[in-house]
Structures are given as C-alpha cells and as structure tokens.
Design a protein around this motif. Structure first.
Motif, short mmCIF file in Angstrom:
data_model
loop_
_atom_site.label_atom_id
_atom_site.label_comp_id
_atom_site.label_asym_id
_atom_site.label_seq_id
_atom_site.Cartn_x
_atom_site.Cartn_y
_atom_site.Cartn_z
N TYR A 1 0.84 -1.19 0.00
CA TYR A 1 0.00 0.00 0.00
C TYR A 1 0.88 1.24 0.00
CZ TYR A 1 -3.83 3.08 1.63
OH TYR A 1 -4.78 4.07 1.76
N ASP A 2 0.71 2.08 -1.00
CA ASP A 2 1.41 3.36 -1.09
C ASP A 2 0.40 4.45 -0.75
OD1 ASP A 2 2.60 5.78 -1.85
OD2 ASP A 2 3.64 4.87 -3.56
N ARG A 3 0.41 4.90 0.50
CA ARG A 3 -0.57 5.90 0.96
C ARG A 3 -0.44 7.22 0.19
NH1 ARG A 3 -3.25 4.23 5.48
NH2 ARG A 3 -2.25 2.59 6.68
N GLU A 4 0.77 7.62 -0.10
CA GLU A 4 0.98 8.88 -0.82
C GLU A 4 0.36 8.84 -2.22
OE1 GLU A 4 4.74 11.48 -2.30
OE2 GLU A 4 4.88 10.58 -0.31
N ALA A 5 0.50 7.72 -2.91
CA ALA A 5 -0.08 7.56 -4.24
C ALA A 5 -1.53 7.11 -4.18
CB ALA A 5 0.74 6.55 -5.05
N ASP A 6 -2.00 6.71 -2.99
CA ASP A 6 -3.35 6.17 -2.80
C ASP A 6 -3.56 4.96 -3.71
OD1 ASP A 6 -5.81 6.04 -1.51
OD2 ASP A 6 -6.78 7.39 -2.93
N ASN B 1 -6.64 5.03 -6.34
CA ASN B 1 -7.65 5.81 -5.61
C ASN B 1 -8.39 4.95 -4.59
OD1 ASN B 1 -7.08 8.14 -7.20
ND2 ASN B 1 -8.29 7.24 -8.83
N SER C 1 -8.61 5.00 -1.37
CA SER C 1 -9.27 5.59 -0.20
C SER C 1 -10.75 5.85 -0.47
CB SER C 1 -8.58 6.89 0.23
OG SER C 1 -8.63 7.84 -0.81
#
Length: 77
Positions: free
Chosen positions: A5-10, A48, A50
C-alpha cells in the motif's frame, strides 16, 4: 497473497502468486490485472483506494476483501 500500500499515491498492488508478467488488462481507470504467459492472474493494481474498491471482476475477491478491510479500505461487491 501480498499487499503493498502506497498511501501517498493512494494505490495498492496485490501480488496473487509468483509469475513472470506477460500482459495486463485494465478493467477501468482504477483497476488493472496482470497476467503470466499462461493467462493466470499474478497481480492486481488498484488506484484511488481511499474512495473504496469495487471487487466485481477481480480474481480471489473474498481474500482480497479481507486484505483491503484490514487496511481500512472500503470494499464494494
């Protein structure tokens, strides 16, 4: 099954099984499935996340749902 999971890239990439990438199929602008030369799915790219992830047409949906829910990602069937 391994989830990155890359939170910055969502974005999330789920490795379903070991294999060499041969081709990919975009299901829509937020979901892509990668396949090996024999046509077996080896990975799933989700963008996307989130906003939630639509599980229709994704391989191994029930296992995938559990992984996503563990990351607090909404899932839709």
């Amino acid at each position: 099954m391994l989830l990155k999971y890359d939170r910055e890239a969502d974005a999330i990439y789920v490795t379903l099984r070991k294999g060499t990438y041969a081709y990919g199929e975009d299901l829509d602008h937020e979901r892509r499935i990668d396949y090996d030369a024999a046509g077996r799915p080896i990975g799933i790219e989700l963008l996307n996340v989130s906003d939630g992830v639509e599980l229709d047409d994704l391989p191994e949906g029930s296992q995938l749902a559990g992984l996503l829910e563990a990351q607090h990602i909404p899932v839709f069937a």
